[in-house]
Design an enzyme around this catalytic site. Structure first.
Site, mmCIF file in Angstrom:
data_model
loop_
_atom_site.group_PDB
_atom_site.id
_atom_site.type_symbol
_atom_site.label_atom_id
_atom_site.label_comp_id
_atom_site.label_asym_id
_atom_site.label_seq_id
_atom_site.Cartn_x
_atom_site.Cartn_y
_atom_site.Cartn_z
ATOM 1 N N LYS A 112 0.775 -1.228 0.092
ATOM 2 C CA LYS A 112 -0.004 -0.038 0.089
ATOM 3 C C LYS A 112 0.956 1.280 -0.034
ATOM 4 O O LYS A 112 2.072 1.304 0.357
ATOM 5 C CB LYS A 112 -0.960 0.146 1.169
ATOM 6 C CG LYS A 112 -2.062 0.861 1.321
ATOM 7 C CD LYS A 112 -3.398 -0.095 0.535
ATOM 8 C CE LYS A 112 -4.471 0.806 0.087
ATOM 9 N NZ LYS A 112 -5.522 0.013 -0.057
ATOM 10 N N ASP A 146 -7.199 4.084 -4.464
ATOM 11 C CA ASP A 146 -7.715 3.966 -3.394
ATOM 12 C C ASP A 146 -8.251 5.398 -2.951
ATOM 13 O O ASP A 146 -8.517 6.162 -3.659
ATOM 14 C CB ASP A 146 -6.626 3.641 -2.238
ATOM 15 C CG ASP A 146 -7.222 3.311 -0.780
ATOM 16 O OD1 ASP A 146 -7.672 2.028 -0.869
ATOM 17 O OD2 ASP A 146 -7.533 4.056 0.102
HETATM 18 P P1 NDP Z 1 -12.781 7.764 -2.919
HETATM 19 O O1 NDP Z 1 -11.738 8.737 -2.895
HETATM 20 O O2 NDP Z 1 -13.391 7.324 -4.253
HETATM 21 O O3 NDP Z 1 -14.098 7.947 -1.997
HETATM 22 C C1 NDP Z 1 -14.021 7.976 -0.589
HETATM 23 C C2 NDP Z 1 -15.354 8.344 -0.023
HETATM 24 O O4 NDP Z 1 -15.215 8.353 1.491
HETATM 25 C C3 NDP Z 1 -15.551 9.892 -0.330
HETATM 26 O O5 NDP Z 1 -16.993 9.987 -0.233
HETATM 27 C C4 NDP Z 1 -14.961 10.556 1.046
HETATM 28 O O6 NDP Z 1 -15.619 11.869 1.159
HETATM 29 C C5 NDP Z 1 -15.153 9.646 2.111
HETATM 30 N N1 NDP Z 1 -14.165 9.690 2.999
HETATM 31 C C6 NDP Z 1 -12.815 9.651 2.843
HETATM 32 N N2 NDP Z 1 -12.133 9.897 3.940
HETATM 33 C C7 NDP Z 1 -13.267 10.232 4.898
HETATM 34 C C8 NDP Z 1 -12.922 10.828 6.315
HETATM 35 N N3 NDP Z 1 -11.794 10.950 6.741
HETATM 36 N N4 NDP Z 1 -14.219 10.782 6.976
HETATM 37 C C9 NDP Z 1 -15.509 11.039 6.425
HETATM 38 N N5 NDP Z 1 -15.493 10.379 4.821
HETATM 39 C C10 NDP Z 1 -14.250 10.178 4.382
HETATM 40 O O7 NDP Z 1 -12.273 6.309 -2.244
HETATM 41 P P2 NDP Z 1 -12.818 4.913 -2.509
HETATM 42 O O8 NDP Z 1 -14.304 4.610 -2.579
HETATM 43 O O9 NDP Z 1 -11.793 4.238 -3.412
HETATM 44 O O10 NDP Z 1 -12.529 3.979 -1.030
HETATM 45 C C11 NDP Z 1 -13.397 4.000 -0.007
HETATM 46 C C12 NDP Z 1 -12.878 3.019 0.986
HETATM 47 O O11 NDP Z 1 -13.000 1.746 0.374
HETATM 48 C C13 NDP Z 1 -11.724 2.943 1.420
HETATM 49 O O12 NDP Z 1 -11.505 2.644 3.025
HETATM 50 C C14 NDP Z 1 -10.663 2.046 0.671
HETATM 51 O O13 NDP Z 1 -9.612 1.625 1.125
HETATM 52 C C15 NDP Z 1 -11.576 1.154 0.475
HETATM 53 N N6 NDP Z 1 -11.491 0.234 -0.596
HETATM 54 C C16 NDP Z 1 -11.402 0.793 -1.955
HETATM 55 C C17 NDP Z 1 -11.070 -0.107 -3.037
HETATM 56 C C18 NDP Z 1 -11.061 0.399 -4.505
HETATM 57 O O14 NDP Z 1 -10.983 -0.374 -5.210
HETATM 58 N N7 NDP Z 1 -11.000 1.911 -4.653
HETATM 59 C C19 NDP Z 1 -11.024 -1.609 -2.945
HETATM 60 C C20 NDP Z 1 -11.125 -1.801 -1.530
HETATM 61 C C21 NDP Z 1 -11.461 -1.048 -0.430
HETATM 62 P P3 NDP Z 1 -14.739 13.245 0.902
HETATM 63 O O15 NDP Z 1 -15.117 13.254 -0.581
HETATM 64 O O16 NDP Z 1 -15.433 14.340 1.666
HETATM 65 O O17 NDP Z 1 -13.316 13.101 1.374
HETATM 66 O O1 2IT Z 2 -7.792 -1.513 -0.512
HETATM 67 C C1 2IT Z 2 -7.992 -2.102 -1.618
HETATM 68 O O2 2IT Z 2 -8.015 -3.415 -1.880
HETATM 69 C C2 2IT Z 2 -7.734 -1.368 -2.874
HETATM 70 N N1 2IT Z 2 -7.616 -0.056 -2.718
HETATM 71 C C3 2IT Z 2 -7.529 -1.742 -4.291
HETATM 72 C C4 2IT Z 2 -6.097 -2.358 -4.503
HETATM 73 C C5 2IT Z 2 -5.779 -2.655 -5.809
HETATM 74 O O3 2IT Z 2 -4.514 -3.039 -5.929
HETATM 75 O O4 2IT Z 2 -6.619 -2.770 -6.694
#
Ligand code: NDP
Ligand code: 2IT
Length: 442
Positions: free
Chosen positions: A121, A161
């Site tokens: 990561k 992420d």
């Molecule tokens: P994005 O940046 O697309 O979206 C993040 C969302 O969460 C936004 O709505 C953001 O609001 C909100 N957010 C982030 N930080 C905070 C905070 N500190 N407090 C409140 N709201 C918050 O990210 P993803 O959707 O990609 O990721 C979301 C979660 O999913 C993370 O935990 C990530 O690690 C996990 N994840 C992502 C994967 C992926 O493929 N993208 C795979 C597996 C897990 P704002 O815009 O106001 O910051």
């Molecule tokens: O938390 C996660 O699994 C991710 N942000 C996706 C990682 C990836 O390599 O697609």
């Protein structure tokens, strides 16, 4: 000395990392006691120490001509079953502790997918919010100008992420290609026209719902008519909502760091398209939803866990759902909690879910669909080929089915209840641990 005490003393001031290790240790330490070969080879102690951590300066110039300095990281946790694999997070809350917890979790998650991917990561305390495209590009170029020497298609393959989506992956990939003078699958989540996989944008959110469907199959339930609360409105939240709606469920909340919206009549496909446009194109705030749909309400500074639901899907960030929220959810009739985000439930919340026999699925199982399709993107890049979306979606479903089966295999309690946390932790551990023993003391 006790394994956990040693890890704790070696990592002072890293609360998120220690939280992740403790939650896994709760199941792994008793398992190791029953399987002494893992103990003799000190596999858990080795897993809790990254193979390598890179920390670097990221200088860049903003639109006013001022020099800005951020800190960049890559935590290369484990390469025992494949190249390091995991996302990059750009958010002001990023610290070494946060990235170590994420890389630690990623190792188990990637193992559960059954694909040959190790765990890593990275990211930066850079905040893309409020920055122009040109500023984001200059930051990404500077970030990659250091990172490029530590990654590669057979070494370490980053992805998105929080704060890193298609735009950032594009700038990062462009800079890597320019420095290395080669076109390889060094990042996943690329645009489809330049090496990305179909379904990768959807994969984490879709996979989350496929997992819930697998649970429902075991108890003869369906998603039809179920009320779902979702937090976040980013990549994972949007596609979790899309698939839920397609399955006939009613999604009533979404949020961002300013607060949440509650739409009692349900967020429809059309309303979701508005949110996607708002977030991905206009880069606006979720509060703007109520300007467009005045029947909905916006709750500033609050989280959606007080809204009655059948299923809660935390899809924003770590520790966003605490013991108090868990109590509220349970008292309001919620029976299923699946983590779209990584470690969104605090230790207290998880303990309560388990005590009350709530179907609770940790992120390493529930959100593994994203990295699974990243693994499929790596495969397609190696083949120099692009699969149709139906093929990728089918594979995603098969992989999620397999993860569910692994959780059942290792997580069944004496009374028949499936403890998905136990199943995911032990199931993820075994493959990595066995490979570590095979490969000697490295
Ligand atoms: P994005 O940046 O697309 O979206 C993040 C969302 O969460 C936004 O709505 C953001 O609001 C909100 N957010 C982030 N930080 C905070 C905070 N500190 N407090 C409140 N709201 C918050 O990210 P993803 O959707 O990609 O990721 C979301 C979660 O999913 C993370 O935990 C990530 O690690 C996990 N994840 C992502 C994967 C992926 O493929 N993208 C795979 C597996 C897990 P704002 O815009 O106001 O910051
Ligand atoms: O938390 C996660 O699994 C991710 N942000 C996706 C990682 C990836 O390599 O697609």
């Amino acid at each position: 000395m006790n394994i956990l005490t040693t890890i704790q003393e070696r990592n002072p001031g890293e609360p998120e990392f220690l939280q992740a290790v403790h939650e896994v240790a709760e199941y792994i330490i008793p398992f190791i006691e029953q399987n002494p070969r893992y103990k003799a080879f000190k596999v858990f102690e080795r897993m809790a120490e990254p193979e390598r951590v890179i920390i670097f300066r990221v200088p860049w110039v903003d639109d006013k001509g001022e020099i800005r300095i951020n800190r960049g990281y890559r935590v290369q946790m484990s390469s025992v079953i494949g190249p390091y694999k995991g996302g990059l997070r750009f958010h002001p809350s990023v610290t070494l502790s946060v990235l170590k917890f994420l890389a630690f979790e990623q190792t188990y998650k990637n193992s559960l997918t059954g694909l040959p991917m190790g765990g890593g990561k990275g990211g930066s305390d850079f905040d893309p919010k409020g920055k122009s495209d040109a500023e984001v590009m200059r930051f990404c170029q500077s970030f990659m100008t250091e990172l490029y020497r530590h990654i590669g298609p057979d070494l370490d393959v980053p992805a998105g992420d929080i704060g890193v989506g298609k735009r950032e992956i594009g700038y990062l990939f462009g800079q890597y290609k320019r420095i290395k003078n080669e076109f390889t699958g060094v990042l996943t989540g690329k645009g489809f026209e330049w090496g990305g996989s179909r379904i990768r944008p959807e994969a984490t959110g879709y996979g989350l719902i496929y997992f819930v469907q697998e649970i429902f199959k075991t108890i003869g339930e369906t998603l039809e008519g179920k009320v779902i609360t979702i937090s976040g409105s980013g990549n994972v939240a949007q596609f979790a909502a899309e698939k839920s709606i397609q399955c006939g469920a009613k999604v009533v909340t979404m949020s961002d760091s300013d607060g949440y919206i509650y739409d009692q009549t349900g967020i429809t496909a059309e309303k979701l398209a508005f949110i996607t446009e708002l977030k991905e194109v206009k880069r606006g705030r979720i509060s703007e939803y109520v300007d467009r749909y005045p029947g909905a309400r916006f709750f500033p500074g609050e989280k959606p866990w007080g809204i009655p639901c059948d299923i809660a899907l935390p899809c924003a960030t770590q520790n966003e759902l605490d013991g108090h929220d868990a109590r509220l959810l349970i008292d309001n009739g919620c029976r299923y909690v699946a983590e779209g985000a990584n470690m969104p439930c605090t230790t207290e919340a998880v303990a309560l879910f388990n005590k009350e026999r709530i179907y609770y699925v940790p992120g390493k199982a529930a959100n593994a669909g994203g990295v699974a399709v990243s693994g499929l993107e790596m495969t397609q890049n190696s083949l120099r080929y692009a699969w149709f979306k139906e093929k990728v979606d089918d594979r995603l479903r098969i992989i999620i089915k397999g993860i569910h089966a692994t959780c059942v295999q290792y997580g069944r309690e004496e009374d028949g209840h499936i403890n998905y946390e136990k199943g995911a932790n032990i199931g993820g551990f075994v493959k990595v641990a066995d490979a570590m023993i095979d490969q000697g003391v490295v």
